[in-house]
Design an enzyme around this catalytic site. Structure first.
Site, PDB file in Angstrom:
ATOM      1  N   LEU A  89       0.828  -1.220   0.000  1.00  0.00           N
ATOM      2  CA  LEU A  89       0.000   0.000   0.000  1.00  0.00           C
ATOM      3  C   LEU A  89       0.856   1.262   0.000  1.00  0.00           C
ATOM      4  O   LEU A  89       0.370   2.351   0.294  1.00  0.00           O
ATOM      5  CB  LEU A  89      -0.924   0.003   1.226  1.00  0.00           C
ATOM      6  CG  LEU A  89      -1.919  -1.152   1.310  1.00  0.00           C
ATOM      7  CD1 LEU A  89      -2.730  -1.066   2.598  1.00  0.00           C
ATOM      8  CD2 LEU A  89      -2.864  -1.159   0.103  1.00  0.00           C
ATOM      9  N   SER A  91       3.573   1.948   1.944  1.00  0.00           N
ATOM     10  CA  SER A  91       3.925   2.425   3.292  1.00  0.00           C
ATOM     11  C   SER A  91       5.289   3.109   3.285  1.00  0.00           C
ATOM     12  O   SER A  91       5.480   4.140   3.935  1.00  0.00           O
ATOM     13  CB  SER A  91       3.919   1.280   4.306  1.00  0.00           C
ATOM     14  OG  SER A  91       4.824   0.267   3.918  1.00  0.00           O
ATOM     15  N   SER A  92       6.252   2.557   2.540  1.00  0.00           N
ATOM     16  CA  SER A  92       7.593   3.166   2.558  1.00  0.00           C
ATOM     17  C   SER A  92       7.561   4.525   1.856  1.00  0.00           C
ATOM     18  O   SER A  92       8.148   5.493   2.339  1.00  0.00           O
ATOM     19  CB  SER A  92       8.638   2.243   1.923  1.00  0.00           C
ATOM     20  OG  SER A  92       8.301   1.954   0.596  1.00  0.00           O
ATOM     21  N   ALA A  93       6.845   4.614   0.733  1.00  0.00           N
ATOM     22  CA  ALA A  93       6.779   5.898   0.016  1.00  0.00           C
ATOM     23  C   ALA A  93       6.101   6.960   0.872  1.00  0.00           C
ATOM     24  O   ALA A  93       6.541   8.116   0.921  1.00  0.00           O
ATOM     25  CB  ALA A  93       6.020   5.735  -1.303  1.00  0.00           C
ATOM     26  N   ASP A 135       4.635   5.206  -6.461  1.00  0.00           N
ATOM     27  CA  ASP A 135       4.268   5.323  -5.043  1.00  0.00           C
ATOM     28  C   ASP A 135       4.581   6.717  -4.495  1.00  0.00           C
ATOM     29  O   ASP A 135       3.753   7.334  -3.810  1.00  0.00           O
ATOM     30  CB  ASP A 135       5.027   4.289  -4.201  1.00  0.00           C
ATOM     31  CG  ASP A 135       4.550   2.863  -4.461  1.00  0.00           C
ATOM     32  OD1 ASP A 135       3.975   2.627  -5.522  1.00  0.00           O
ATOM     33  OD2 ASP A 135       4.772   2.007  -3.591  1.00  0.00           O
TER      34      ASP A 135
HETATM   35  C1  MEV Z   1       5.088  -1.933  -5.742  1.00  0.00           C
HETATM   36  O1  MEV Z   1       4.127  -1.228  -4.937  1.00  0.00           O
HETATM   37  C2  MEV Z   1       4.752  -1.778  -7.190  1.00  0.00           C
HETATM   38  C3  MEV Z   1       5.784  -2.353  -8.164  1.00  0.00           C
HETATM   39  O2  MEV Z   1       5.306  -2.027  -9.473  1.00  0.00           O
HETATM   40  C4  MEV Z   1       7.160  -1.766  -7.955  1.00  0.00           C
HETATM   41  C5  MEV Z   1       7.237  -0.283  -8.305  1.00  0.00           C
HETATM   42  O3  MEV Z   1       6.397   0.224  -9.053  1.00  0.00           O
HETATM   43  O4  MEV Z   1       8.190   0.327  -7.840  1.00  0.00           O
HETATM   44  C6  MEV Z   1       5.869  -3.863  -8.048  1.00  0.00           C
END
Ligand code: MEV
Length: 302
Positions: A89, A91-93, A135
């Site tokens: 979801l 969270s890190s971003a 994100d």
């Molecule tokens: C991760 O939330 C989504 C991916 O497409 C990786 C990214 O977009 O950086 C898997």
């Protein structure tokens, strides 16, 4: 002085993984947020649900990178989040953008939201190895957004129906899943590219459906996207159980959101069906969260 800044998590309607290969994606900010509170201090400390540390790349890689990349004086940073960690979801971003926003304001660094989103993206790339701008961008600007990596970002009409998240509560590493997909892409480039082209096409034709609020059709396309994500190896038995439980309870759509492997599904449903979808996901062993799309991106608290 103290500054508090918050930023939202996000769901993908279409395009996770494909977006890493330059294809279009549609994502939306949701009403779950992360808050960073920054206070000038004589010693740098980072406090979150993961523990209390100084600059520590094992426990707090993202926040440590934010502090070091802005080269600010010692600070105390507290992270409070409504977004489950490692759940797909964003969270890190959200933690990165809230932290950068708070540091930018506290130390008067004069960065605009484009610069913050770009720096946030570089931090995610450094920590994860590969990351699309989705994100960090959605967390900065909020709303429902179509992203064409490296080309453009356009704001779409905000998704206005019920959104139900189904958390498997199984941790998933975006870095590992992106790497697994890269290996598959290297072995079968033609097969993988045609799947990514199809996902790109789902984003393209999804725009008009979102604009006319035809969430039933958006949902049909999301269900196709789920099948393609399963095909590229990012599904799991539990994700499938939650997806089918949500659909059987009347959701218009249910699909993996984010990297997959574990993490979450997202279902779209009419407001009248949200309660049934929530119960079905909980009964299937997931943790359901009913939410809404959010216009609000990064915000400094008064
Ligand atoms: C991760 O939330 C989504 C991916 O497409 C990786 C990214 O977009 O950086 C898997």
């Amino acid at each position: 002085m103290t500054t508090t800044c918050s930023a939202p998590g996000k769901i993908y309607l279409f395009g996770e993984h494909a977006v890493v290969y330059g294809n279009r994606a549609i994502a939306s900010a949701i009403d779950l947020r992360t808050t960073a509170t920054v206070t000038e201090s004589n010693k740098t400390t980072i406090v979150s649900s993961l523990g209390t540390t100084g600059i520590d790349y094992a426990v707090h890689p993202y926040i440590s990178r934010c502090i070091e990349s802005l080269a600010v004086p010692a600070v105390s940073i507290r992270i409070d989040s409504e977004i489950p960690v490692g759940s797909g979801l964003g969270s890190s971003a959200a933690a990165v953008i809230a932290t950068l926003g708070a540091l930018n304001c506290e130390f008067d660094l004069g960065m605009d939201s484009t610069a913050l989103a770009e720096l946030g993206h570089r931090i995610e790339q450094d920590v994860q190895g590969a990351a699309s701008p989705t994100d960090t961008l959605v967390s900065t600007v909020g709303g429902t957004v179509m992203i064409t990596p490296g080309v453009s970002t356009s704001r779409l009409r905000l998704i206005e129906c019920g959104i139900v998240i189904g958390d498997t509560e199984e941790f998933s590493s975006t870095k590992e899943l992106v790497e697994n997909v890269r290996i598959l892409h290297e072995r079968y480039p033609a097969v993988m590219n045609s799947i990514f082209d199809t996902i790109d096409h789902l984003s393209e034709i999804g725009v008009a459906m979102i604009e006319r609020r035809d969430y039933q059709s958006v949902g049909e396309l999301m269900n196709i996207d789920h099948g393609l994500l399963d095909a590229i190896g990012v599904g799991s038995a539990k994700l499938s159980r939650l997806v089918y439980a949500a659909r059987d309870a009347g959701a218009w759509s249910a699909k993996i959101t984010g990297a997959g492997g574990g993490g979450c599904i997202v279902a779209l449903a009419s407001d009248a069906d949200v309660a049934a979808v929530v119960s079905a996901i909980n009964d299937a062993g997931g943790h359901a969260i009913a939410t809404k799309a959010s216009r609000d991106g990064m915000m400094i608290a008064d």
